[in-house]
Design a protein around this motif. Structure first.
Motif, mmCIF file in Angstrom:
data_model
loop_
_atom_site.group_PDB
_atom_site.id
_atom_site.type_symbol
_atom_site.label_atom_id
_atom_site.label_comp_id
_atom_site.label_asym_id
_atom_site.label_seq_id
_atom_site.Cartn_x
_atom_site.Cartn_y
_atom_site.Cartn_z
ATOM 1 N N UNK A 74 0.833 -1.205 0.000
ATOM 2 C CA UNK A 74 0.000 0.000 0.000
ATOM 3 C C UNK A 74 0.867 1.254 0.000
ATOM 4 N N UNK A 75 1.946 1.243 0.796
ATOM 5 C CA UNK A 75 2.854 2.395 0.808
ATOM 6 C C UNK A 75 3.527 2.558 -0.552
ATOM 7 N N UNK A 76 3.931 1.441 -1.167
ATOM 8 C CA UNK A 76 4.605 1.499 -2.454
ATOM 9 C C UNK A 76 3.689 2.055 -3.531
ATOM 10 N N UNK A 77 2.426 1.667 -3.490
ATOM 11 C CA UNK A 77 1.483 2.198 -4.469
ATOM 12 C C UNK A 77 1.349 3.710 -4.362
ATOM 13 N N UNK A 78 1.289 4.225 -3.128
ATOM 14 C CA UNK A 78 1.224 5.682 -2.948
ATOM 15 C C UNK A 78 2.530 6.352 -3.372
ATOM 16 N N UNK A 79 3.676 5.710 -3.065
ATOM 17 C CA UNK A 79 4.966 6.311 -3.387
ATOM 18 C C UNK A 79 5.175 6.426 -4.891
ATOM 19 N N UNK A 80 4.715 5.431 -5.653
ATOM 20 C CA UNK A 80 4.894 5.464 -7.104
ATOM 21 C C UNK A 80 4.107 6.590 -7.757
ATOM 22 N N UNK A 81 3.072 7.052 -7.089
ATOM 23 C CA UNK A 81 2.286 8.188 -7.596
ATOM 24 C C UNK A 81 2.756 9.515 -7.008
ATOM 25 N N UNK A 82 3.852 9.488 -6.233
ATOM 26 C CA UNK A 82 4.396 10.718 -5.676
ATOM 27 C C UNK A 82 3.744 11.175 -4.388
ATOM 28 N N UNK A 83 2.964 10.315 -3.757
ATOM 29 C CA UNK A 83 2.296 10.673 -2.503
ATOM 30 C C UNK A 83 2.991 9.937 -1.352
ATOM 31 N N UNK A 84 3.757 10.680 -0.588
ATOM 32 C CA UNK A 84 4.470 10.100 0.555
ATOM 33 C C UNK A 84 3.811 10.440 1.880
ATOM 34 N N UNK A 85 2.687 11.123 1.824
ATOM 35 C CA UNK A 85 1.931 11.390 3.031
ATOM 36 C C UNK A 85 2.494 12.543 3.836
ATOM 37 N N UNK A 86 1.933 12.701 5.035
ATOM 38 C CA UNK A 86 2.353 13.749 5.960
ATOM 39 C C UNK A 86 3.279 13.161 7.014
ATOM 40 N N UNK A 87 4.245 13.956 7.406
ATOM 41 C CA UNK A 87 5.136 13.544 8.483
ATOM 42 C C UNK A 87 4.370 13.541 9.800
ATOM 43 N N UNK A 88 4.410 12.438 10.507
ATOM 44 C CA UNK A 88 3.686 12.345 11.772
ATOM 45 C C UNK A 88 4.301 13.239 12.836
ATOM 46 N N UNK A 89 5.604 13.332 12.850
ATOM 47 C CA UNK A 89 6.280 14.079 13.913
ATOM 48 C C UNK A 89 6.308 15.576 13.629
ATOM 49 N N UNK A 90 6.514 15.951 12.350
ATOM 50 C CA UNK A 90 6.662 17.366 12.015
ATOM 51 C C UNK A 90 5.348 18.005 11.584
ATOM 52 N N UNK A 91 4.289 17.210 11.435
ATOM 53 C CA UNK A 91 2.949 17.726 11.129
ATOM 54 C C UNK A 91 2.918 18.576 9.857
#
Length: 328
Positions: A74-91
């Motif tokens: 699931x993470x790889x699918x998002x990464x291939x589309x350029x979506x790495x999400x939000x940083x949990x620690x740095x918000x």
């Protein structure tokens, strides 16, 4: 050459896939977790759900309630589309935080790398030419001191001399107190002034190994038969060293320099922490210790790509340095 590059790129894709899987598995197994800390904090609010309920909800939101391999896909699918999400620690988005930190580390790493090459290679060659002479002994001692003593020792000495005693440079930070009131050139000079001590620290701790590496390889080349033949023909020592010996010494040095490409972007965690520079080394360390999977996954994959690219560049440079090397 083209077939070699294409083949290496295909192999690199498979290597990157398994490297990312290993990193994801490690991040899922570390004891510290942002999700657990966030669930504990939310459960303490008035009228909030229990810790277990919040933990289950957050795990479901971040796909942590599935197996490691399923979560990785699931993470790889998002990464291939350029979506790495939000940083949990740095918000904030991962790419935004990465972009705001990487250039401090790149400037620091690139400047120290250039100075390291300019200083180490000529001194290594000089030590080999003057083997068992005073210059060789002095350069060897300096190199061993730089290799043996830790980073924080040199950083402390430099800060004590140039900041506390002489007062020429600031102890900490990347900019001065009146940075926002300066002109464009003034801001550049102010930041460059703050980079002097961190750069000097990195050069001191890294120049020794390259210096010794250059000396060792130069000694091997100087004892070769073709060097004795060149001298027997009456060629000057400068021609023998600079034209014949140095070119063959470059082959192993290219390997070392090509592998240093990730170091230009990975940051220097200890140096950045000692001088309070908000570079990527310190930021990634904070992300890892706080279980920030989105940020550290992107950062680790970024370094893996640079490592594979550095190895490919080293192989290609072989043919440039040594005409005998071909990829047919």
């Amino acid at each position: 050459m083209r077939k070699f590059v294409v083949r290496r790129l295909v192999i690199s894709v498979f290597i990157l896939f398994f490297v990312a899987l290993i990193m994801y598995t490690i991040m899922r197994c570390i004891p510290t977790s942002f999700v657990e800390a966030q669930a504990r904090q939310l459960s303490q609010l008035p009228g909030a759900k229990s810790y277990e309920e919040w933990l289950a909800q957050l795990n479901a939101n971040y796909h942590l309630d599935t197996g490691i391999f399923q979560g990785y896909i699931q993470w790889l699918g998002d990464a291939l589309t350029g979506h790495f999400g939000d940083s949990w620690y740095w918000n904030k988005p991962v790419l935004e935080k990465f972009g705001s930190s990487i250039w401090y580390s790149f400037a620091l790493g690139a400047l120290s790398f250039v100075l390291e090459v300019i200083i180490a290679i000529p001194l290594g060659i000089l030590a080999a030419r003057k083997q068992y002479g005073m210059a060789d002994y002095v350069i060897t001692v300096v190199a061993l001191v730089g290799i043996s003593l830790p980073t924080f020792f040199f950083a402390t000495i430099l800060k004590y001399i140039f900041s506390i005693k002489l007062g020429w440079l600031d102890l900490y930070g990347i900019v001065g107190r009146y940075y926002n009131q300066l002109s464009g050139m003034g801001k550049f000079l102010d930041m460059a002034k703050h980079m002097i001590l961190p750069t000097a620290t990195l050069v001191i701790v890294s120049v020794g190994s390259l210096m010794r590496y250059t000396r060792t390889n130069m000694l091997e080349v100087l004892n070769a038969d073709y060097i004795r033949t060149a001298r027997a023909k009456g060629l000057s020592e400068n021609v023998v060293i600079n034209k014949h010996a140095f070119r063959n010494t470059l082959i192993p040095i290219v390997t070392l320099l090509g592998g240093s490409l990730p170091g230009l972007f990975s940051g220097a965690m200890i140096t950045e922490t000692l001088f309070q520079i908000p570079g990527i080394g310190y930021v990634s360390y904070q992300a890892m210790t706080n279980g920030d999977i989105p940020f550290y996954m992107f950062y680790s994959c970024f370094l893996a790509i640079l490592t594979l690219l550095g190895m490919l560049i080293s192989d290609i440079l072989y043919a440039v340095v040594d005409p005998r090397v071909r990829f047919d």
